[in-house]
Structures are given as structure tokens and as C-alpha cells.
Scaffold this active site. Structure first.
Site, PDB file in Angstrom:
ATOM      1  CB  CYS B  97     117.178 -19.100  63.205  1.00 57.55           C
ATOM      2  SG  CYS B  97     116.889 -17.369  62.850  1.00 57.55           S
ATOM      3  NE  ARG B 134     116.210  -9.149  61.170  1.00 59.50           N
ATOM      4  CZ  ARG B 134     117.349  -9.784  60.942  1.00 59.50           C
ATOM      5  NH1 ARG B 134     118.134  -9.394  59.956  1.00 59.50           N
ATOM      6  NH2 ARG B 134     117.718 -10.811  61.683  1.00 59.50           N
ATOM      7  CG  HIS B 196     113.400 -17.948  66.876  1.00 59.66           C
ATOM      8  ND1 HIS B 196     112.956 -16.937  67.667  1.00 59.66           N
ATOM      9  CD2 HIS B 196     113.741 -17.394  65.692  1.00 59.66           C
ATOM     10  CE1 HIS B 196     113.052 -15.815  66.995  1.00 59.66           C
ATOM     11  NE2 HIS B 196     113.512 -16.050  65.789  1.00 59.66           N
TER      12      HIS B 196
END
Lengths: 466, 250
Positions: B97, B134, B196
């Protein structure tokens, strides 16, 4: 006025239809409908409340704190209007006000009425602008649903921008133990009342893994803690710039855990309050302290605070107890690492042979990202469980996390049953009669299992025959 | 294997730990110890020197923007040289990330500011602005004939160049930039990814791949033995189902 009458009527009709056809409790949709017709419905109706409104916001403890404050207000001789647990966006506030209003479009009996609204952290600016509160209580700020808010810092920034715009007559009530909440004092324009935990003897001593705001809000340096209560809440100071936790106006001088609750000594502006809180866990003591501080900000007397706290009952899914087939079932909502760590500590303190049912969902209201379970200290329960059942949409993620933590229920892997009703039955079967089953659900799972358990409550152990 | 140990440098464990990164460290430890391999982890914070020769694996996780800024500065000033040396020596790097973004040449923030990265991977990341979508959601990536699953949550779009290959191809989700179907990056023993969840626990094959890559530098042809991964595989399969089901609805 005509617009508002129409908005309230449409909202009330929606609520009636929703209840009639059991489309849910009508906690949000009526508000949404009313707001569409009259965008100022919240502003206009809340202005009618003779005692004004107070807002409770923060990551953890909103529902319970608002509930405790309602109890105190009731003891102070007021009637309250409050939004339902979890319905804490604009529509939920509108729905509560519409519900309290008559078909004429006005609050039916606005005298001695106080609005107590729990408000989503990010929605605070909108609600504050509409209800013009007398007080705003900020409890804490933890990592929670990062997929929705982006980041903890994003919410902190929203608050810092919103506080200077609060009505000048509003008292800002701040938890000084949380550095990012305490920092709001610098931007508040009106009166400030602070609260904090003085008795740190039951705290954790060191920062837990999930601790967030451990950086100085002024200079960015790492904070030092002389005491940690839980998460990043504690007695902090910045060794670099001298920014430090202020001594609070209202504090808890003594916290003593008991099996079914805790004894608290609270210092309020006028003197001490000794309360016997029927809710367990340090986090609920914090909620009681926050509610007492808000009560002090609103000018309620100490007897009302004491009686209100002593008479507290658990909120929806928050340490709610039910009796199902001879077992005590306790529902302990889990939303984020800091909150769940507190739940686990409470369970661990209550015995070494616990029966658990854990429900992990990843719907929008739960947070779609389940990574957060890796930040939770499930290791606290290692060797302390008798049976463990895992369920929900992400049951296998939870099973894996528990495998890592060594929580397996008598040596075997946690039992995985994705279907919630079957999982509940299995967990109840695994819990000996007379013992407590701890049900730990995320938000949407809580709605589901609570409903199921409520339907079974009081009945015999019918699942034994199946 | 007697005396064998995986030595891990965990970069910025306090600053970069936001998306359950602890799960990745717990996983490396558990999978080593299950095979009798020792496990040592050392946290390196701002200002701490990275000694390239002392580690088999360097791990860096994700963070919020504010923390990412502090880290970016430290990476360039204090750690980029030894990181470069480590990569040359085939030390394994796993960057997740925010940490993944910082391994590139630069990260351009939503406000247009350019934060220089460690330049370990020939790539760059651009945040197209606060109004841009996003990339949030469950993600499945085809990797090495199997799948890697996780959750992605990033505003920045990453573009690879030169010798850097994507780690895998997106089956469901967005990936590096939502355009070219690539997810993550591989160059020598450097692995970068947006996933993740935590990444490693429910991707046991990928976790072992990283451990083997790290240990082969000192132990040629090293192979990990099989262990009981029943819960791991079930969690992996459930996550794949969840991600693909949702992506059809989307």
C-alpha cells in the site's frame, strides 16, 4: 410552514407504512422523505425544543453515552428526543424529530424538551449547522471504517474545521485524554468543559498495537504517556514542544470494576458523585464520565447525574443481556480495534472458561475492509475459551485470525458456521446451562443476531431437539 | 534446518501500520516457526540506519498521508542508499500500500506536490486530485497460476516502467491504476502491492514465495515444507467468492 407540514406528514406516513409492512424500524427513511420535501425540517423542528439540543460525537461510545445522558436528563425532569442507535446521519436526526412532531407539523409538546443526538463523526458539521446545539460532546477518535472515511486524520481535520463554526452559546465538551480531541480546545470559540480519567489504575500501562493518535498535534513528535487507559487515551505529553494533557474540569477519581458493573467516583463542578453503574468495563465508565460532563455543561444537578447513571440499562446490542434456553446471552457490539479490545478485556476479566460466538460481516455499515481484525488483541483470550463459534459473511477471515491468536475452544479449530441462525444454535448448544454466551457481532450482524435471539428469548432450549 | 533464521527489518512499524499490517509480520513469524526456522524482526523508525547486510527481508506497510510524508523524507535521506544496496544483493523487499507507493521514484499528492520516493522500483504514483474516485474494495489478482486476494484502498494511480513487472493481473478490483489490469510490482526480489487484508495470512502460497525468495539468497534452492493450511485456504476461497460476487453487482 406549509412545506414543513407536508414534510412532516410525508415522513410520518412513511414511518407508518414502514412499520405496517415491517420494512424496518423506520429510523431513517421517514427522515429522508421529510428532508426531500423540506430541506430545513431539522432546523425548524429542533428550534422548537424549549431546552435546545446536545450532540454526542466520536468513534466509540456515542450510543451508550447518549443513552446515559437521556437517563440523566429524565432525572432532571426533562423529556428528550433522540435519534435511534446507529441512525446517526442527517436522515436519522430528521426521522427522530418527525416522529416527535404532530401531523400539524410542529413538535407536539415542546416544553421541557431536550434533543439528544448521537452524530456520525463526519456528519457533525451538517448536523451542528442545522440543530444549533447548546452543547457538543466529543468522546474520542479511533481508527474505524477506513474504507468509508479514508483516514483518522481526515475526521480530525473535519472536526477542527467545524468547531470554530459552532454557535457561540454552545459549550464544547472535550475528552482531554485523547490528544486529537483535546486539540479542539485551541479552535473552540465558546465555553469549553473538559473531562478525563484520573484513576489510571485499571488502565493498560502501555500503548496497545492499534493505538492511533500518538503524535503531537502541534509539532508531530511522538507523545510520551505516563499512563495509558486504553487505545491512545491516557495521560500524555509531548517531550519536544511541551504540549500536554490539561487537568480536566470533570474527572473520574476512582473506578472499581465489579462483576455486573462498576463503582465510580466522579468529580463534577459542584462536588462529588458516587455512582454505581450497572454496565461493565472501563469503556463504559468512560461513557458515564462523558455523559456526566455533558450533563454538567447543560447545568443538570449532581443528584440527577447519580440517579441517571445508577439506573442505566444497556443499549441496543451493547452489553444487552437476554435469557435464552437457560443460558445468559450477552451481546457485545464490536466495531473497531479499540472497542473490541475493550470487549475482550471485559470478557477475559469475567472468567477463564468463556463461550463465544463471533460474527464478522463486511457490509458497508460494518466497514467493507476486514483488515482491522488483525489490529485486535484476540490473544487476550488465549487459553480462556471453552467454545468458539465463528460466523458472518467473513467467518473464515475471523477463523484465521483466531487460529493465529491460539483461540480455538478446547484444542480444536474454531467452529465455522457462516449461516448466523445455525451458528447461534450451535453456540448455545456448546454453552452449558446457566453459563454466559458472549455474542460478539459487527454492526449489521448485530441487527441480525439480536433479532433472532429476541425471538428465542424466554423459550426453552428448542434447538436441543433438532 | 538447524540455525536457519529469517531476519526481517520492519520499516516504520509505528508510523506505517494502518491496515492490519501486523498480520503480515505475524504470518511470516508463524510460517517460519512452523518449519523450525528462526524468526527475528527489528523495527526501524525515522532516523534509524538500515544495514543492508543484516537482513533477508525488508517489510514496509501502509500509512496515512501525514505519516507518509515523514516517511518519504526519511526514506530518501536515510534509507534509500542501503535499500538500493540490499536490492542489488537480492535481499527480499515486501512493500504494501503506502509503502509500495514510496518504493517508486515519486508520489504526486492530490494537491500536486511531488514527494520523492526510494526509487527502488522504476515506477511512479499520481493522485489525480481529491475529487477523483478512490479505488476501494475487495480485489483478486491472478498470480503465478493461482490467486492472491485482499482489500485495496488507494487514491494514487501507479504506473510501472523499465524492468518492473506487475505482480499479477486483476481478476476483480482496480489494481495499480484501474487502466492496464496490472496489480503490484516485481523487480528482482522486490514485491510491491496494494493488497492488505492482512495480505499474507490468507495468501499462504504468496507468503511462502516471499519467505523462500528471502532465504534463497543465503541458502540456494531452499524450499519450504508443506504445513496445514486448511483454514488459510478456506479464508482465501471465501475472500475470492466475496470479491467476485461483489464485482458482478458493481
Amino acid at each position: 410552514m406549509i412545506q414543513r407540514t407536508a414534510a412532516v406528514a410525508a415522513g410520518k406516513a412513511t414511518a407508518a407504512v414502514s412499520r405496517r409492512f415491517r420494512l424496518g424500524g423506520g429510523t431513517a427513511l421517514p427522515g429522508l422523505v421529510a428532508e426531500r420535501i423540506d430541506p430545513d425540517v431539522i432546523r425548524e423542528l429542533s428550534a422548537q425544543l424549549s431546552e435546545g439540543s446536545v450532540i454526542v460525537t466520536g468513534t466509540n461510545g456515542k450510543t451508550t453515552t447518549a443513552r446515559l445522558l437521556r437517563g440523566i436528563a429524565k432525572e432532571a425532569g426533562l423529556r428528550t428526543i433522540a435519534n435511534r442507535a446507529g441512525s446517526n446521519m442527517m436522515r436519522g436526526i430528521a426521522a427522530a424529530l418527525v416522529d416527535a412532531a404532530g401531523w400539524s407539523g410542529d413538535i407536539a409538546s415542546a416544553q421541557k424538551r431536550l434533543g439528544i443526538f448521537e452524530v456520525d463523526e463526519a456528519t457533525l458539521p451538517l448536523v451542528a449547522d442545522a440543530v444549533r446545539p447548546r452543547g457538543v460532546l466529543f468522546t474520542n477518535l479511533f481508527r474505524d471504517q477506513l474504507d468509508r472515511y479514508g483516514e483518522v486524520e481526515t475526521v480530525a481535520a473535519v472536526w477542527r474545521a467545524a468547531v470554530p463554526g459552532l454557535p457561540p452559546e454552545a459549550t464544547v465538551v472535550l475528552n482531554v485524554d485523547d490528544p486529537s480531541v483535546a486539540a479542539l480546545a485551541a479552535v473552540a470559540q465558546g465555553r469549553i468543559l473538559t473531562y478525563g480519567m484520573k484513576d489510571t489504575s485499571s488502565g493498560e500501562g502501555k500503548l496497545e498495537h492499534a493505538a492511533d493518535a500518538r503524535w503531537c498535534t502541534v509539532c508531530g513528535n511522538e507523545l510520551e504517556y505516563s499512563a495509558v487507559i486504553y487505545g491512545h487515551l491516557g495521560h500524555w505529553r509531548c517531550p519536544k514542544c511541551g504540549n500536554t494533557r490539561a487537568e480536566p474540569d470533570v474527572f473520574c477519581g476512582q473506578f472499581q470494576a465489579e462483576v455486573n458493573g462498576s463503582r465510580l467516583t466522579l468529580k463534577l463542578p459542584g462536588g462529588l458523585v458516587e455512582a454505581s453503574l450497572p454496565l461493565t468495563g472501563l469503556y463504559n465508565a468512560y461513557n458515564a464520565l462523558a455523559a456526566a460532563a455533558a450533563a454538567a455543561a447543560l447545568g443538570f444537578g449532581r443528584p440527577a447525574v447519580q440517579r441517571g447513571l445508577n439506573a442505566a440499562t444497556a443499549g441496543f446490542g451493547r452489553q444487552e443481556r437476554m435469557r435464552v434456553g437457560g443460558r445468559d446471552v450477552q451481546i457485545m457490539l464490536a466495531k473497531n480495534p479499540a472497542g473490541l479490545n475493550q470487549v475482550l478485556r471485559t470478557i477475559a476479566a469475567n472468567g477463564s472458561n468463556s463461550d463465544l460466538a463471533v460474527f464478522l460481516n463486511d457490509n458497508i455499515a460494518d466497514g467493507r475492509d476486514v483488515s482491522w481484525i488483525w489490529d485486535v488483541d484476540f490473544e487476550l483470550l488465549e487459553g480462556k475459551t471453552r467454545s468458539v463459534t465463528v460466523s458472518g459473511l467473513r467467518a473464515w477471515d475471523m477463523a484465521l485470525r483466531l487460529k493465529y491468536a491460539g483461540i480455538d475452544g478446547q484444542g480444536a479449530s474454531p467452529h465455522v458456521e457462516p449461516e448466523p441462525a445455525r451458528a447461534l444454535k450451535r453456540a448455545l448448544r456448546a454453552t452449558p446451562e446457566g453459563s454466559t454466551l458472549y455474542v460478539i457481532p459487527t454492526y449489521t450482524a448485530m441487527l441480525e443476531v439480536r433479532d433472532q435471539l429476541a425471538r428465542w428469548a424466554g423459550r426453552g432450549a428448542f434447538w436441543e431437539a433438532e | 534446518m538447524k540455525g536457519l533464521a529469517l531476519r526481517v527489518a520492519h520499516l516504520f512499524p509505528k508510523l506505517m501500520n494502518i491496515y492490519g499490517d501486523r498480520g503480515n509480520i505475524l504470518c511470516l513469524q508463524r510460517r517460519c516457526e512452523a518449519r523450525g526456522i528462526g524468526f527475528e524482526v527489528e523495527g526501524l523508525e525515522l532516523g534509524d540506519q538500515l544495514k543492508a547486510k543484516e537482513y533477508d527481508l525488508i517489510f514496509v506497510g501502509g500509512a496515512q498521508d501525514r505519516e507518509q510524508r515523514l516517511v518519504a523524507e526519511d526514506l530518501v535521506k536515510v534509507k534509500s542508499r542501503p535499500l538500493e544496496e540490499a536490492v542489488k544483493r537480492n535481499v527480499a523487499v515486501l512493500a504494501v500500500c503506502g509503502g509500495f507507493q514510496l518504493m517508486g521514484r515519486f508520489y504526486r499528492t492530490a494537491e500536486g506536490e511531488e514527494l520523492p520516493g526510494a526509487s527502488v522500483l522504476d515506477m511512479h504514483t499520481i493522485h489525480p486530485g481529491a475529487q477523483a474516485q478512490r479505488f476501494i474494495g475487495n480485489i483478486v489478482v491472478e498470480w503465478n497460476g493461482t490467486t492472491v486476494v485482499g482489500f485495496e484502498n488507494h487514491g494514487g494511480r501507479t504506473f510501472l516502467s523499465g524492468n518492473v513487472q506487475p505482480l499479477g493481473h486483476v481478476v476483480a478490483g482496480f489494481g495499480n491504476n484501474g487502466e492496464d489490469g496490472g496489480e503490484g510490482a516485481v523487480y528482482r526480489n522486490v514485491f510491491g502491492t496494494y493488497l492488505h487484508g492482512s495480505l499474507l495470512p490468507k495468501n499462504p502460497k504468496f507468503a511462502d514465495h516471499v519467505i523462500e525468495a528471502a532465504l534463497r539468497r543465503r541458502h540456494k534452492d531452499f524450499r519450504l515444507s508443506e504445513i496445514d493450511d486448511a483454514v488459510e485456504h478456506a479464508a482465501h476461497a471465501a475472500a475470492v467468492r466475496q470479491a467476485t460476487r461483489r464485482s458482478i453487482i458493481r
